[in-house]
Structures are given as C-alpha cells and as structure tokens.
Enzyme design. Sequence first.
Site, short mmCIF file in Angstrom:
data_model
loop_
_atom_site.label_atom_id
_atom_site.label_comp_id
_atom_site.label_asym_id
_atom_site.label_seq_id
_atom_site.Cartn_x
_atom_site.Cartn_y
_atom_site.Cartn_z
N GLY A 122 30.26 55.40 36.00
CA GLY A 122 28.82 55.24 35.75
C GLY A 122 28.53 53.97 34.99
O GLY A 122 28.56 53.96 33.75
N THR A 130 23.84 44.09 38.16
CA THR A 130 25.08 43.53 37.63
C THR A 130 24.89 42.91 36.24
O THR A 130 25.87 42.40 35.67
CB THR A 130 25.64 42.47 38.59
N GLU A 244 39.85 46.64 39.35
CA GLU A 244 39.02 47.08 40.47
C GLU A 244 38.90 45.99 41.53
O GLU A 244 39.06 46.24 42.72
CB GLU A 244 37.64 47.46 39.94
#
Length: 390
Positions: A122, A130, A244
């Site tokens: 989250g 962003t 990521e």
Amino acid sequence: MRNESEELGEIRRAVRNLCADFPGEYWRAKDASREYPSEFVDALTKAGFLAALIPEEYGGSGLSLQAACVIMEEIQASGSNGSSAHAQMYIMNTLLRYGSKAQKAEYLPRIANGELRLQAFGVSEPTSGTDTLSLKTRAVRDGDEYVVTGQKIWTSRAEHSDLMLLLARTTPREEVEKKTDGLSIFLVDMQAALANGMSIKPIRTMMNHSSCEVFFDDLRIPASALVGEEGKGFRYILSGMNAERILIAAECIGDAKWFIQQAKDYASDRSVFARPIGQNQGVQFPIARCYAQMCAAELMVYHAAQVYDEGGSGSASGGAEANMAKLLASEASWAAADMCVQTFGGFGFAEEYDVERKFREARLYTVAPISTNLILSYLAEHVLGLPRSY
C-alpha cells in the site's frame, strides 16, 4: 547469451517444469473471468520459489536476488503471469532488512510455508501518484495502537493477501525537518483489518492484475505492526523499490524471450506465397533487432541484481542500476510484444495464441511500478548531475 551457474540453471529448469503444468488454456481462462490464479500461486509456494529470499533459518531458501530474477524471468518466458505472485519477492526485502526479530520470527516461517501470503503493497494514492512524499494516509499513535485513515490505489492482490506492507504518514509534512522524514511502514493483518475499518474495492483493468483501491476508516492496528523506526519508512522502501524494479525487469526479459520465441516459430511455420514468411527480411529484421535489444537489457538486469546483492553503488543498493534495468527491459519487452503482433498479423489478435493477452500484460511495465519518464528524470539528476526537473 549470459554464462549462468549450474545452480541458477537448475532453478530455471525447475521453474520451467512447474509452469508446464499451467499452459495457455489456464491463463486464458483466468484472464477471461478475471480470476486470481490461486492454483499457480499455491504451486509456486509449495515448490519454495516464493520463499527464495527468506533466510533458511526461517524456512526459506536464502537465495540471492539474482536467483529470484531467474525465477520471475522463467515464469514469464513460459507464458505465465508472475504479477500474481511477484510482490511477495520484493516486499519481503523491507521485512528482512528492517523488521524486528519478533516480526521476523512471527511472520517469515508462516510466509515461507504458505500459511500467509504477503502480496499487498500500500503506497500509491489517487492524489499523489508517484509523488510518494505527498501521500495523505495518516497513522496517528493512540496508546498501544495506531489509527489509520486514508486511501490507497493500485494496491494489487489486496483481496488475495493476508498481510499488507503499508506506508503512511505519522508526522505531518510541515513538521518534519527533512521532507523524506515522517513516513512509516506498517505490517497490517488484512483479515483483522477488514473487520475493523478497512475496505477493498476492485478495479477492472485491461489486464488481469487484481488491482484494487483500499480505504482506511479509523482502522486501529497494534503499535507492534510498525516496521523499524517511526518516521523512517521512506528510506526503508527505497531499497525495496530497487528490488522491485530489478525483479520486474527480469519479468520483462522473460516476456521478451516469449514474444521472440513465438514470433520465430510462427515466422518459420507460416507460409504465404509458397514460402515461409520468416524468409523475408522484412519479417526477419524486426525479430533479430528485438533479440539484440533483449540481450543488451538482460545483461543490465543481471548486473543490477549482482550490484544489489553485493550492496554496491552506495546505500541505495544500486538505484541507478535498478532504474536502468527496469527502463531497458520494459522497453525491450514492449518492442518485442509489438513485433510479435506484427509478425502474427491478424492471428496476433486471436485469444488462442496468447499473444494479445501477453501484449496487454507487457504494456503495464513501461508505466508501473515507475514510469519511464521518472526513471529518465532520476538518471538525469542523480547520475548525470543535471538540475532537478520537479
């Protein structure tokens, strides 16, 4: 093109064998009904692939990020969709690096054995996007609890996760000395939260990505849910975001390999005017160009993973490398997707070939988890030393 260790080669073959049990028909059915591929995620969990980064002492494999990249790349190269499970890889980093001993002992073994899924992250909000430092979700300390109010968006897999890593503001922005302070990370028990002020609203998108909005209405969570030190959450997630980007870049390499293989096979088999269409340079050259582009991006991805594993390029664990890997790999994947549709012609739009499904899925990664333009801004400012543009 890369020389790969035998260990990584064995991992690659094992993932490939697992994915063979989930052919295109499986993914087309899930895509058509927008269902979460629980069977696939369960198989990955049972095989230990989603616990690749968890240390052995907690029941995981204790592998490197490079090994995790091989896993995610091979999933995509098989025609599967790793977005259903990839968050557990990169979210894990924040818990591993900054979680308390008690948090690790409580959650990591249960994540490793599949009892719990850590799939929801989250961060993004409708009004900030962003611009993470402008997020508005608040977590206010009240005794032994925090009270959370606000909203998150694009929190994928929220409906299918037991735990959420939540970024919220614990100190108002106007009260912090540094703009990067005042944000904190929490590990939220999703099932408890759903009965205590949290709600989830699915968002239907062009690909089957299980995207959601999540709302917090005076959600009370225990103070023990705080990961690390209060107010330092932004710096905690930066290294996780680098992981990521590298892992998703590896997925893009897998996608590019899949598109190139499909185009090569089709161009070799499809005959028009009594000759294979792959005999024509107008068909050959785009495939060859995409192959070269993919190979170059692949080298950057695994270089970035190595830098990350070794803790290089400063405290941000290879921010420049991670960003360049994601930029180059997502563009290579999208170029290969477009080329593959063009090679297939009309059949590229037919569901039975899986090209159109993978085409839609590949388009996401030039936008998420960070857009190409923001990567270019980062490189311009932090690598090239140009004036900050925003």
